[in-house]
Scaffold this motif. Structure first.
Motif, mmCIF file in Angstrom:
data_model
loop_
_atom_site.group_PDB
_atom_site.id
_atom_site.type_symbol
_atom_site.label_atom_id
_atom_site.label_comp_id
_atom_site.label_asym_id
_atom_site.label_seq_id
_atom_site.Cartn_x
_atom_site.Cartn_y
_atom_site.Cartn_z
ATOM 1 N N ARG A 133 1.267 -1.570 0.055
ATOM 2 C CA ARG A 133 -0.349 0.083 -0.365
ATOM 3 C C ARG A 133 0.788 1.219 0.234
ATOM 4 N N GLY A 134 1.709 1.160 1.254
ATOM 5 C CA GLY A 134 2.807 2.661 0.876
ATOM 6 C C GLY A 134 3.871 2.940 -0.643
ATOM 7 N N ILE A 135 3.799 1.678 -1.041
ATOM 8 C CA ILE A 135 4.703 1.645 -2.634
ATOM 9 C C ILE A 135 3.441 2.460 -3.519
ATOM 10 N N TYR A 136 1.991 1.913 -3.409
ATOM 11 C CA TYR A 136 0.886 2.664 -4.435
ATOM 12 C C TYR A 136 1.510 4.293 -3.783
ATOM 13 N N GLU A 137 1.483 4.372 -3.137
ATOM 14 C CA GLU A 137 1.336 5.811 -2.236
ATOM 15 C C GLU A 137 2.179 6.667 -2.816
ATOM 16 N N GLU A 138 3.446 5.982 -2.350
ATOM 17 C CA GLU A 138 4.926 6.598 -3.604
ATOM 18 C C GLU A 138 4.913 6.531 -4.954
ATOM 19 N N LEU A 139 3.912 6.334 -5.242
ATOM 20 C CA LEU A 139 3.972 5.856 -6.741
ATOM 21 C C LEU A 139 2.994 6.884 -6.909
ATOM 22 N N LYS A 140 2.075 7.046 -6.568
ATOM 23 C CA LYS A 140 1.107 8.419 -6.969
ATOM 24 C C LYS A 140 1.690 9.535 -6.553
ATOM 25 N N ALA A 141 2.212 9.566 -5.753
ATOM 26 C CA ALA A 141 3.093 11.237 -5.412
ATOM 27 C C ALA A 141 4.569 11.274 -6.208
ATOM 28 N N ILE A 142 4.436 10.403 -7.090
ATOM 29 C CA ILE A 142 5.613 10.739 -8.083
ATOM 30 C C ILE A 142 4.988 11.157 -9.141
ATOM 31 N N VAL A 143 3.671 10.907 -9.719
ATOM 32 C CA VAL A 143 3.182 10.947 -10.097
ATOM 33 C C VAL A 143 2.394 12.273 -10.236
ATOM 34 N N GLU A 144 2.059 12.663 -9.371
ATOM 35 C CA GLU A 144 1.824 13.978 -8.925
ATOM 36 C C GLU A 144 2.927 15.455 -8.791
ATOM 37 N N ASP A 145 4.283 14.796 -8.725
ATOM 38 C CA ASP A 145 4.926 15.501 -8.538
ATOM 39 C C ASP A 145 6.159 16.567 -9.642
ATOM 40 N N GLU A 146 5.672 18.149 -10.015
ATOM 41 C CA GLU A 146 5.545 17.965 -11.556
ATOM 42 C C GLU A 146 7.211 18.536 -11.548
ATOM 43 N N GLU A 147 8.235 17.911 -10.270
ATOM 44 C CA GLU A 147 9.647 18.040 -10.815
ATOM 45 C C GLU A 147 9.778 16.682 -11.723
ATOM 46 N N ASP A 165 -7.758 -1.557 -6.203
ATOM 47 C CA ASP A 165 -8.073 -1.091 -5.151
ATOM 48 C C ASP A 165 -9.138 0.022 -5.725
ATOM 49 N N TRP A 166 -10.415 -0.425 -5.302
ATOM 50 C CA TRP A 166 -11.000 1.170 -5.764
ATOM 51 C C TRP A 166 -10.601 2.473 -5.625
ATOM 52 N N LYS A 167 -9.930 2.818 -5.240
ATOM 53 C CA LYS A 167 -9.665 4.680 -4.016
ATOM 54 C C LYS A 167 -8.363 4.263 -5.768
ATOM 55 N N ASP A 168 -7.672 3.606 -5.935
ATOM 56 C CA ASP A 168 -6.659 3.863 -6.739
ATOM 57 C C ASP A 168 -7.003 3.771 -8.015
ATOM 58 N N ILE A 169 -8.023 3.029 -8.879
ATOM 59 C CA ILE A 169 -8.431 3.407 -10.270
ATOM 60 C C ILE A 169 -9.460 4.036 -10.114
ATOM 61 N N GLU A 170 -10.107 4.571 -9.127
ATOM 62 C CA GLU A 170 -11.338 5.681 -9.358
ATOM 63 C C GLU A 170 -10.093 6.803 -9.634
ATOM 64 N N TYR A 171 -9.348 7.356 -9.055
ATOM 65 C CA TYR A 171 -8.568 7.903 -9.277
ATOM 66 C C TYR A 171 -7.886 8.477 -10.396
ATOM 67 N N ILE A 172 -7.230 6.962 -11.285
ATOM 68 C CA ILE A 172 -7.230 7.326 -12.882
ATOM 69 C C ILE A 172 -8.342 7.645 -13.196
ATOM 70 N N PHE A 173 -9.791 7.011 -13.227
ATOM 71 C CA PHE A 173 -10.381 7.760 -13.781
ATOM 72 C C PHE A 173 -10.742 9.316 -13.602
ATOM 73 N N GLU A 174 -10.973 9.992 -12.322
ATOM 74 C CA GLU A 174 -11.374 10.992 -12.198
ATOM 75 C C GLU A 174 -9.598 11.874 -12.660
ATOM 76 N N ASN A 175 -8.774 11.441 -12.234
ATOM 77 C CA ASN A 175 -7.191 12.634 -12.786
ATOM 78 C C ASN A 175 -7.448 12.145 -14.567
ATOM 79 N N ASN A 176 -8.622 11.656 -15.578
ATOM 80 C CA ASN A 176 -8.038 11.063 -16.505
ATOM 81 C C ASN A 176 -7.214 12.457 -17.664
ATOM 82 N N ILE A 177 -7.384 13.238 -17.493
ATOM 83 C CA ILE A 177 -7.416 15.018 -18.013
ATOM 84 C C ILE A 177 -5.561 15.014 -17.819
ATOM 85 N N ASN A 178 -5.639 14.645 -16.378
ATOM 86 C CA ASN A 178 -4.190 15.120 -16.269
ATOM 87 C C ASN A 178 -2.582 13.721 -15.991
#
Length: 292
Positions: A133-147, A165-178
């Protein structure tokens, strides 16, 4: 005169009997009753005789004991004890023929403990799940890091899309354009490793979840239905459809129609179900199904 003497002796005997399990102020000594009854073998004649004697004492006390006669609470306690003892229930359940079977069941339950090996493995499994779970959270943080570089974020979202995880899948759908990492790359779409798609978070998700495609689950025998409710929710959301370009809507449709429904004799039944549960069954993506 003899009658009076006999009555006096009887009253004295009753008082003596009362004194055994019922005090002068009308308090019942259940513990002594239980202790004395347990002195005899279960269901023995001696135990039955003592039980009957105690019942007689209780009945007599309920009728004639002064302190009990003057107190509704104490009278109720006597009556309850008579019922429990008479029916072999409550504190007196040990008198019941069913008691030994009940006791054996309770002993089996007490001995049916979980081994330390399993408990240790449970702890290790929980720790591993927390680590993943921690690894997925770190990957998400990298995706959101503008640097981070485009290639780094693209790789990170590809790994992030492996989560069920449903929350992770929903995150991708919700942020599709980004989660689009290149402009339209015709060469990639025509001859790249994932023919017919662009390099986006959504398509990383489809690659991972649709068996028979080129994703991680392509060896699965069954479809991964985890995406199904999200397709209903987002494909049936007019605003979500508006946010993505026509090309990407067509790619959504192509992936769903040609990859997700292709193994079924009547995929139109699944489409009908999806549209029936969608907020808007006439969004651009759903309208494409009408033309097929």
């Amino acid at each position: 005169m003899k009658s009076i003497l006999f009555l006096g002796v009887l009253l004295l005997a009753i008082q003596t009997l009362n004194a055994q399990y019922i005090s002068e102020d009308g308090e019942i000594d259940r513990e002594s009753m239980i202790s004395d009854l347990k002195q005899f073998k279960s269901s023995s004649e001696e135990q039955s005789e003592l039980r009957n004697d105690i019942l007689k004492e209780l009945v007599t006390a309920a009728r004639s004991h002064p302190a009990i006669q003057d107190s509704d609470e104490k009278r109720s306690e006597v009556i309850l004890t008579i019922m429990d003892l008479g029916n072999k229930r409550g504190d007196f359940f040990f008198l019941s023929p069913r008691y030994e079977a009940h006791k054996a069941r309770e002993e089996r339950k007490a001995n049916d403990t979980i081994s330390m090996d399993v408990l240790m493995l449970e702890g290790r499994l929980a720790a591993m799940q927390d680590s993943i779970r921690g690894i997925y959270e770190e990957l998400k943080a990298i995706v959101e890091d503008e640097e981070q570089t485009r290639a780094t974020k693209e790789k990170a979202i590809t790994l992030f899309a492996t989560s069920n995880d449903w929350k992770d899948i929903e995150y991708i759908f919700e942020n599709n354009i980004n989660l689009r990492f290149t402009d339209v790359d015709i060469d990639f779409m025509l001859s790249g490793p994932y023919w017919g798609e662009s390099r986006t978070g959504m398509h990383a998700l489809y690659r991972d979840k649709i068996p028979g495609y080129v994703g991680r689950d392509n060896i699965a025998l069954d479809h991964n239905w985890v995406l199904f409710p999200f397709m209903i929710k987002y494909w049936g959301d007019l605003e979500w459809n508006k946010e993505i370009a026509e090309l990407h809507r067509r790619l959504e449709f192509a992936l769903g129609h040609r990859m997700f429904f292709r193994d079924y004799n009547k995929p139109e039944l699944l489409i009908e179900f999806m549209r029936a549960n969608a907020e808007d069954p006439d969004t651009p993506i759903f309208k494409m199904f009408d033309r097929e």
